[in-house]
Design a protein around this motif. Structure first.
Motif, PDB file in Angstrom:
ATOM      1  N   THR A  90       0.945  -1.416   0.637  1.00 35.55           N
ATOM      2  CA  THR A  90      -0.127   0.189  -0.200  1.00 35.55           C
ATOM      3  C   THR A  90       0.824   0.777   0.116  1.00 35.55           C
ATOM      4  O   THR A  90       2.337   1.743   0.450  1.00 35.55           O
ATOM      5  N   VAL A  91       0.470   2.446  -0.913  1.00 33.76           N
ATOM      6  CA  VAL A  91       1.453   3.492  -1.342  1.00 33.76           C
ATOM      7  C   VAL A  91       0.774   4.768  -1.225  1.00 33.76           C
ATOM      8  O   VAL A  91      -0.168   5.022  -1.183  1.00 33.76           O
ATOM      9  N   GLU A  92       1.516   5.603  -0.297  1.00 32.18           N
ATOM     10  CA  GLU A  92       1.050   7.075  -0.333  1.00 32.18           C
ATOM     11  C   GLU A  92       2.039   7.284  -1.403  1.00 32.18           C
ATOM     12  O   GLU A  92       2.999   7.125  -2.700  1.00 32.18           O
ATOM     13  N   VAL A  93       0.975   8.421  -2.209  1.00 36.72           N
ATOM     14  CA  VAL A  93       1.976   8.841  -3.679  1.00 36.72           C
ATOM     15  C   VAL A  93       1.857  10.359  -3.599  1.00 36.72           C
ATOM     16  O   VAL A  93       1.544  11.056  -2.970  1.00 36.72           O
ATOM     17  N   ALA A  94       3.736  10.317  -3.938  1.00 37.78           N
ATOM     18  CA  ALA A  94       3.970  11.946  -3.815  1.00 37.78           C
ATOM     19  C   ALA A  94       4.517  12.351  -5.228  1.00 37.78           C
ATOM     20  O   ALA A  94       5.129  11.497  -6.109  1.00 37.78           O
ATOM     21  N   ASN A  95       2.962  12.715  -6.472  1.00 38.61           N
ATOM     22  CA  ASN A  95       3.719  13.039  -7.420  1.00 38.61           C
ATOM     23  C   ASN A  95       3.963  14.812  -7.261  1.00 38.61           C
ATOM     24  O   ASN A  95       3.443  14.893  -8.927  1.00 38.61           O
ATOM     25  N   ASP A  96       3.777  16.168  -6.359  1.00 39.67           N
ATOM     26  CA  ASP A  96       3.882  16.970  -6.882  1.00 39.67           C
ATOM     27  C   ASP A  96       4.539  17.478  -5.744  1.00 39.67           C
ATOM     28  O   ASP A  96       6.020  16.911  -5.633  1.00 39.67           O
ATOM     29  N   ASP A  97       6.011  18.531  -6.715  1.00 40.10           N
ATOM     30  CA  ASP A  97       7.057  19.393  -5.893  1.00 40.10           C
ATOM     31  C   ASP A  97       6.831  19.262  -4.372  1.00 40.10           C
ATOM     32  O   ASP A  97       7.798  18.919  -3.694  1.00 40.10           O
ATOM     33  N   LEU A 149       5.179   5.716  -2.966  1.00 36.34           N
ATOM     34  CA  LEU A 149       5.846   6.248  -4.284  1.00 36.34           C
ATOM     35  C   LEU A 149       5.865   7.282  -4.996  1.00 36.34           C
ATOM     36  O   LEU A 149       4.704   8.492  -4.485  1.00 36.34           O
ATOM     37  N   PHE A 150       6.962   7.647  -5.012  1.00 34.23           N
ATOM     38  CA  PHE A 150       7.137   9.579  -5.798  1.00 34.23           C
ATOM     39  C   PHE A 150       7.724   9.346  -7.313  1.00 34.23           C
ATOM     40  O   PHE A 150       7.634   8.079  -8.299  1.00 34.23           O
ATOM     41  N   ILE A 151       6.274   9.551  -8.024  1.00 34.76           N
ATOM     42  CA  ILE A 151       5.987  10.173  -9.559  1.00 34.76           C
ATOM     43  C   ILE A 151       6.629  11.375 -10.053  1.00 34.76           C
ATOM     44  O   ILE A 151       6.415  12.820  -9.798  1.00 34.76           O
ATOM     45  N   HIS A 152       7.941  11.305 -10.362  1.00 36.40           N
ATOM     46  CA  HIS A 152       8.417  12.174 -11.858  1.00 36.40           C
ATOM     47  C   HIS A 152       7.400  12.632 -12.633  1.00 36.40           C
ATOM     48  O   HIS A 152       7.135  11.934 -13.613  1.00 36.40           O
ATOM     49  N   GLU A 153       7.460  13.997 -13.009  1.00 32.68           N
ATOM     50  CA  GLU A 153       7.456  14.433 -14.687  1.00 32.68           C
ATOM     51  C   GLU A 153       7.985  13.346 -15.679  1.00 32.68           C
ATOM     52  O   GLU A 153       7.307  12.955 -17.122  1.00 32.68           O
ATOM     53  N   GLN A 154       9.258  13.536 -15.253  1.00 37.26           N
ATOM     54  CA  GLN A 154       9.998  12.934 -16.875  1.00 37.26           C
ATOM     55  C   GLN A 154      11.389  11.419 -16.045  1.00 37.26           C
ATOM     56  O   GLN A 154      11.434  12.122 -14.544  1.00 37.26           O
ATOM     57  N   GLU A 155      11.521  10.471 -16.746  1.00 41.19           N
ATOM     58  CA  GLU A 155      12.580  10.375 -16.531  1.00 41.19           C
ATOM     59  C   GLU A 155      13.738  10.919 -16.575  1.00 41.19           C
ATOM     60  O   GLU A 155      13.724  11.562 -17.899  1.00 41.19           O
ATOM     61  N   GLU A 156      14.951  11.060 -15.660  1.00 47.53           N
ATOM     62  CA  GLU A 156      15.938  11.756 -15.624  1.00 47.53           C
ATOM     63  C   GLU A 156      16.119  11.243 -14.053  1.00 47.53           C
ATOM     64  O   GLU A 156      16.014  10.407 -13.263  1.00 47.53           O
ATOM     65  N   ALA A 172      15.511   7.812 -13.869  1.00 43.82           N
ATOM     66  CA  ALA A 172      14.331   7.592 -12.731  1.00 43.82           C
ATOM     67  C   ALA A 172      13.343   7.798 -13.217  1.00 43.82           C
ATOM     68  O   ALA A 172      13.295   8.649 -13.750  1.00 43.82           O
ATOM     69  N   ARG A 173      11.878   7.314 -13.399  1.00 45.57           N
ATOM     70  CA  ARG A 173      10.662   7.990 -13.168  1.00 45.57           C
ATOM     71  C   ARG A 173      10.248   8.331 -11.706  1.00 45.57           C
ATOM     72  O   ARG A 173       8.867   8.623 -11.265  1.00 45.57           O
ATOM     73  N   TYR A 174      10.537   6.660 -11.652  1.00 46.66           N
ATOM     74  CA  TYR A 174       9.364   6.455 -10.238  1.00 46.66           C
ATOM     75  C   TYR A 174      10.013   5.992  -8.515  1.00 46.66           C
ATOM     76  O   TYR A 174      11.356   5.248  -9.362  1.00 46.66           O
ATOM     77  N   VAL A 175      10.065   6.288  -7.966  1.00 48.95           N
ATOM     78  CA  VAL A 175      10.807   6.361  -6.574  1.00 48.95           C
ATOM     79  C   VAL A 175       9.975   5.588  -5.440  1.00 48.95           C
ATOM     80  O   VAL A 175       9.353   6.204  -5.146  1.00 48.95           O
ATOM     81  N   LEU A 176       9.971   4.133  -5.242  1.00 48.72           N
ATOM     82  CA  LEU A 176       8.951   3.693  -4.492  1.00 48.72           C
ATOM     83  C   LEU A 176      10.818   3.489  -2.973  1.00 48.72           C
ATOM     84  O   LEU A 176      11.683   3.304  -2.783  1.00 48.72           O
ATOM     85  N   THR A 183      -2.178  10.231 -10.665  1.00 52.15           N
ATOM     86  CA  THR A 183      -3.123  10.063  -9.565  1.00 52.15           C
ATOM     87  C   THR A 183      -2.407  11.193  -8.875  1.00 52.15           C
ATOM     88  O   THR A 183      -1.588  11.765  -8.746  1.00 52.15           O
ATOM     89  N   PRO A 184      -3.619  11.835  -7.632  1.00 54.11           N
ATOM     90  CA  PRO A 184      -3.564  12.873  -7.422  1.00 54.11           C
ATOM     91  C   PRO A 184      -2.562  11.939  -6.190  1.00 54.11           C
ATOM     92  O   PRO A 184      -2.560  11.373  -5.632  1.00 54.11           O
ATOM     93  N   THR A 185      -2.124  13.057  -5.654  1.00 55.38           N
ATOM     94  CA  THR A 185      -1.216  12.840  -4.704  1.00 55.38           C
ATOM     95  C   THR A 185      -2.193  12.592  -2.976  1.00 55.38           C
ATOM     96  O   THR A 185      -3.131  13.521  -3.085  1.00 55.38           O
ATOM     97  N   ARG A 186      -1.671  11.817  -2.426  1.00 61.58           N
ATOM     98  CA  ARG A 186      -1.490  11.469  -1.090  1.00 61.58           C
ATOM     99  C   ARG A 186      -0.709  11.034  -0.107  1.00 61.58           C
ATOM    100  O   ARG A 186      -0.221  10.312   0.254  1.00 61.58           O
ATOM    101  N   VAL A 187      -0.454  12.142   0.069  1.00 60.63           N
ATOM    102  CA  VAL A 187       0.080  12.168   1.752  1.00 60.63           C
ATOM    103  C   VAL A 187       0.112  12.422   2.781  1.00 60.63           C
ATOM    104  O   VAL A 187      -1.056  12.910   3.015  1.00 60.63           O
ATOM    105  N   THR A 188      -0.193  11.345   4.014  1.00 56.17           N
ATOM    106  CA  THR A 188      -0.951  11.178   5.235  1.00 56.17           C
ATOM    107  C   THR A 188       0.419  11.247   6.134  1.00 56.17           C
ATOM    108  O   THR A 188       1.076  10.703   5.845  1.00 56.17           O
ATOM    109  N   GLU A 189       0.521  12.053   7.234  1.00 58.60           N
ATOM    110  CA  GLU A 189       0.338  11.808   8.742  1.00 58.60           C
ATOM    111  C   GLU A 189      -0.051  10.992  10.028  1.00 58.60           C
ATOM    112  O   GLU A 189      -0.704  11.236  10.416  1.00 58.60           O
TER     113      GLU A 189
END
Length: 156
Positions: A35-42, A62-69, A118-122, A150-156
């Protein structure tokens, strides 16, 4: 006499039967589901897992970046030792930083770079990737609806 169920109740029942509603995003690596929290914005990527004291087994971020680099992650204010796994556009493992220690040195924490673009970081709890036997080329599978939009879903 036949009674009709309200449409909202039918929707809830169908949703529960298909397990498609309100489910948490997940990824799979070596037949192990996380189960992952998604971080796809700065902002979400910058926050990451900072200031957390633990992460439940079977969970990750799971971190999702705009492009592979080339990517480099650091452990600034991160209190949980982690495995950092870097995946390319095809979600193939290109690099892994295993057993990365927690760091309380602020901006003096060292970076942990990917060995290729890389584009995705787990991020998983330290030791999980070793226990799974991950190796370059391993594929990261995404659960339904999980991807760059995917909408960003970060919880604490």
């Amino acid at each position: 006499m036949i009674r009709r169920l309200p449409m909202s109740l039918l929707t809830v029942c169908a949703c529960l039967a298909s397990s498609g509603c309100a489910s948490e995003p997940w990824v799979e690596l070596h037949d192990q589901r996380f189960t992952v929290e998604v971080a796809n914005d700065d902002a979400a990527r910058a926050q990451g897992l900072m200031f957390r004291h633990d992460m439940a087994p079977g969970h990750g971020m799971l971190f999702i970046h705009e492009q592979e680099e080339p990517q480099a992650y650091w452990m600034k204010n991160t209190r949980i030792p982690l495995d950092i796994l870097y995946f390319d556009d095809e979600r193939r493992l290109v690099s892994a930083q295993l057993g990365v220690p927690a760091c309380s040195l602020g901006n003096a924490c060292p970076p942990y770079p990917s060995e290729g673009p890389a584009r995705y970081v787990l991020e998983l709890n330290a030791g999980v990737a070793r226990d799974l036997g991950v190796k370059p080329g391993d594929e990261l599978l995404f659960g339904p609806g999980l991807g760059p939009d995917t909408p960003t879903r970060v919880t604490e």
